[in-house]
Design a protein around this motif. Structure first.
Motif, PDB file in Angstrom:
ATOM      1  N   UNK A  60       0.842  -1.197   0.000  1.00  0.00           N
ATOM      2  CA  UNK A  60       0.000   0.000   0.000  1.00  0.00           C
ATOM      3  C   UNK A  60       0.881   1.252   0.000  1.00  0.00           C
ATOM      4  N   UNK A  61       0.362   2.351  -0.568  1.00  0.00           N
ATOM      5  CA  UNK A  61       1.213   3.523  -0.807  1.00  0.00           C
ATOM      6  C   UNK A  61       1.456   4.357   0.435  1.00  0.00           C
ATOM      7  N   UNK A  62       2.608   5.026   0.431  1.00  0.00           N
ATOM      8  CA  UNK A  62       2.998   5.943   1.501  1.00  0.00           C
ATOM      9  C   UNK A  62       3.406   7.264   0.855  1.00  0.00           C
ATOM     10  N   UNK A  63       2.878   8.350   1.380  1.00  0.00           N
ATOM     11  CA  UNK A  63       3.304   9.683   0.958  1.00  0.00           C
ATOM     12  C   UNK A  63       4.154  10.285   2.071  1.00  0.00           C
ATOM     13  N   UNK A  64       5.367  10.674   1.719  1.00  0.00           N
ATOM     14  CA  UNK A  64       6.219  11.389   2.659  1.00  0.00           C
ATOM     15  C   UNK A  64       6.202  12.856   2.247  1.00  0.00           C
ATOM     16  N   UNK A  65       5.459  13.661   3.002  1.00  0.00           N
ATOM     17  CA  UNK A  65       5.204  15.054   2.645  1.00  0.00           C
ATOM     18  C   UNK A  65       5.998  15.965   3.576  1.00  0.00           C
ATOM     19  N   UNK A  66       6.614  16.983   2.993  1.00  0.00           N
ATOM     20  CA  UNK A  66       7.430  17.912   3.774  1.00  0.00           C
ATOM     21  C   UNK A  66       6.762  19.288   3.841  1.00  0.00           C
ATOM     22  N   UNK A  67       7.259  20.109   4.742  1.00  0.00           N
ATOM     23  CA  UNK A  67       6.629  21.393   5.026  1.00  0.00           C
ATOM     24  C   UNK A  67       6.576  22.303   3.807  1.00  0.00           C
ATOM     25  N   UNK A  68       7.526  22.146   2.878  1.00  0.00           N
ATOM     26  CA  UNK A  68       7.528  22.978   1.676  1.00  0.00           C
ATOM     27  C   UNK A  68       6.608  22.443   0.589  1.00  0.00           C
ATOM     28  N   UNK A  69       5.858  21.371   0.882  1.00  0.00           N
ATOM     29  CA  UNK A  69       4.914  20.798  -0.065  1.00  0.00           C
ATOM     30  C   UNK A  69       5.486  19.706  -0.926  1.00  0.00           C
ATOM     31  N   UNK A  70       6.801  19.577  -0.997  1.00  0.00           N
ATOM     32  CA  UNK A  70       7.391  18.493  -1.764  1.00  0.00           C
ATOM     33  C   UNK A  70       7.072  17.154  -1.127  1.00  0.00           C
ATOM     34  N   UNK A  71       6.883  16.137  -1.947  1.00  0.00           N
ATOM     35  CA  UNK A  71       6.603  14.826  -1.365  1.00  0.00           C
ATOM     36  C   UNK A  71       7.043  13.712  -2.300  1.00  0.00           C
ATOM     37  N   UNK A  72       7.198  12.535  -1.708  1.00  0.00           N
ATOM     38  CA  UNK A  72       7.490  11.332  -2.475  1.00  0.00           C
ATOM     39  C   UNK A  72       6.395  10.305  -2.225  1.00  0.00           C
TER      40      UNK A  72
END
Length: 623
Positions: free
Chosen positions: A246-258
């Protein structure tokens, strides 16, 4: 220690960045597999688990359940299958949980969760977000017009549910007030993810670009394994698809994510899998409307930064709408159908004769019973390439499935059809059979009616534990709808037509494809496998050609039945087909009432490609 803390202490971990949160998408619909939560807890290092359960049909199901039992009306699987077996691991990991499993009864769902926590000896705070359910205000909306078709409001006595699509800020408010588990009614699917970001990074209602990125992260998580190899064009290249992570989003404070997946698991996270999910069930990608922000996805880019890890950037916000979308589900008669198998010589001709006999007998029986005629009937011969319309290549076949289905204002009328259909079994042409078991029964036809309502007319309530906390939606001067639409359409005329020295290549060699539904609309997204392929695809698949291609499904007499949009960031086109699903969902009698396979129809077609381009990329040429 939370995953966010680990990120800041161990920047060497693949994809890790400081001031980031990790969000696991644990459910794509009500009925999704139960393996997501243990999988994500085991390999996810998560801060949040988010669950998406609701769809328009789900709302009508939960509404009927609440009428039958006031303690029901929510996605019970959330409590029994997702939380109960895993609550100890959730507590041990300090993972916060956000879910729209509340359906039309979030408070009952929350109480069931509290019962579970008391039974297990856990002291967690459960919050609910209320205000979306407008069913008790039905008389206020009878003058509303359907926002897409302009139709009149349905008869009030037939309405099953009325729900406004809420956004992420009420959920974030609950988290900020100390909630460990938040349950909502109807919110947009991506809001459960965006809310985690708003809470973690203190994003404001005016941080439109950040909100757009967070919403995109939610859009990529909301359908579970569809982002990690499921429903993927190149499905046969995915390793261990049956155990896809299942998918995981790693989101950062500047909006960038993987986007990544829980490990060790099967499946695949690639530009193709993520790109297809980006295109899934969207309309105009430059104006993707959500309660918190109007997103522009046209400039989004996808970059493979590691195995099974995609970096996503480029979503922007164009303001926020002043209105909420409100969806009404209502009962419009009954329907039923059955699939039979017919094989032997002249199977197609025999099946057509059988279908017409069933309908003739049904018409006569309805007249005898004075029940009025069928409102709709459907005969589909599955195995004859009927979905391909004029592009069908199959001539005759010795084996097929015959699907018969009807609608009638009354359950009794549908029952007449079912009786006559079964009664003809001994009078049918030879070679007819079916899988033995229970016979179908009449079921309600549930239609969708959507309209817009000023958000100030939808008071939202946030209850954390036993206390209702103050919550105010963004003031009208904090949000303002940006009206610009169709930005992605203007550049398409620049695409050249291939020269005379062309060869034919199957579209699937040039593009990935994904399709889906929104009510009676369908979208088909095509993402070029190489930027040089996009002009070729665009030159061939014009809106006019796609209209002709799907003419056997499109409702006649539409002025603009197909729109086409351009997403230059991922080298993609998105086609929006209007009134193409026979009503869509359970209002449709089609074998594919949600257009899930429409992309496959286009991918099977051959496209003229300049010979030099085909040779340079080693494309297989059709003979």
């Amino acid at each position: 220690m939370t995953a966010a803390d680990q990120n800041s202490e161990d920047p060497s971990r693949p994809g890790a960045r400081s001031n980031c949160v990790r969000i696991g998408g644990a459910s794509g619909f009500w009925g999704d597999a139960a393996l997501a939560v243990p999988q994500l807890l085991r390999g996810g290092e998560l801060d949040y688990l988010v669950f998406d359960y609701l769809a328009e049909i789900t709302m009508s199901i939960t509404a009927r359940a609440r009428v039958a039992d006031p303690s029901k009306g929510y996605a019970t699987d959330f409590v029994t299958a997702a939380l109960a077996p895993n609550i100890d691991g959730i507590v041990a990991g300090g993972v916060k949980v956000i879910s729209n499993a509340g359906g039309v009864n979030p408070e009952a769902c929350a109480e069931a969760i509290r019962d579970l926590l008391r039974e297990r000896g856990h002291d967690l705070t459960v919050a609910v977000v209320l205000g979306d359910d407008l069913a008790d205000r039905v008389d206020e909306f009878t003058d509303a017009r359907e926002m897409f078709s302009g139709e009149s409001f349905p008869p009030a006595e037939k309405v099953a549910s009325i729900n406004a699509y809420l956004g992420a800020f009420p959920i974030a408010a609950a988290l900020s007030a100390g909630a460990d588990i938040v349950v909502t009614g109807r919110c947009v699917d991506s809001a459960v993810t965006l809310a985690a970001c708003i809470h973690a990074f203190d994003w404001s209602p005016r941080d439109y670009d950040l909100l757009a990125q967070g919403s995109l992260a939610g859009h990529l998580l909301e359908c579970g394994t569809q982002a990690t190899g499921g429903n993927f064009t190149d499905w046969d290249t995915v390793e261990d698809l049956v155990n896809a992570g299942y998918p995981i989003a790693e989101v950062c404070a500047d909006g960038g994510f993987t986007i990544s997946k829980a490990e060790p698991t099967g499946g695949l996270v690639s530009v193709g899998t993520v790109g297809e999910q980006l295109l899934y069930e969207i309309g105009d990608p430059s104006c993707y409307y959500l309660p918190d922000v109007i997103c522009d996805f046209t400039q989004v880019t996808l970059t493979q930064v590691a195995d099974n890890r995609i970096a996503v950037a480029g979503a922007s916000g164009r303001g926020a709408p002043n209105d909420y979308k409100v969806s009404v589900t209502w009962a419009d008669g009954y329907r039923a159908g059955q699939i039979w198998t017919l094989y032997g010589r002249d199977a197609k001709r025999k099946a057509e004769a059988l279908g017409q006999s069933v309908f003739e007998r049904t018409r006569s029986a309805l007249e005898r019973h004075k029940l009025g005629p069928l409102t709709e009937q459907s005969l589909e011969l599955l195995g004859t390439e009927g979905h391909f319309g004029k592009q069908a290549r199959a001539a005759n076949t010795r084996e097929l499935d015959i699907k018969l289905a009807v609608k009638h204002p009354s359950a009794r009328g549908v029952g007449v059809f079912l009786k006559e259909m079964v009664g003809l079994a001994l009078t049918a042409p030879p070679g007819l059979t079916t899988f033995a078991g229970a016979r179908p029964k009449p079921t309600p036809v549930v239609r969708l009616f959507s309209f817009q309502l000023d958000r100030r007319e939808v008071p939202v309530r946030v209850i954390v534990g036993d206390e209702e906390i103050p919550y105010e939606d963004a003031d009208s001067d904090q949000v303002g709808e940006h009206k610009t639409r169709g930005i992605g359409r203007d550049e398409l005329s620049a695409f050249p037509v291939p020269d005379d020295d062309a060869v034919f290549v199957d579209l699937i060699e040039l593009a990935y494809g994904r399709s889906g539904d929104k009510g009676d609309k369908a979208n088909i997204g095509l993402m070029a496998r190489h930027p040089e392929f996009l002009p070729v695809i665009a030159a061939f698949f014009t809106p006019e050609r796609v209209t002709e291609y799907f003419s056997h499904f499109l409702q006649a007499d539409q002025e603009h039945p197909v729109e086409r949009f351009h997403l230059p960031g991922i080298h993609a086109l998105n086609f929006l087909l209007h009134k193409v699903l026979g009503g869509g969902g359970v209002a449709s009698l089609r074998a594919d009432p949600q257009g899930k396979g429409y992309a496959q129809l286009l991918l099977a077609e051959q496209v003229p490609v300049p010979r030099e381009l085909a040779e340079r990329h080693g494309l297989p040429v059709s003979s």
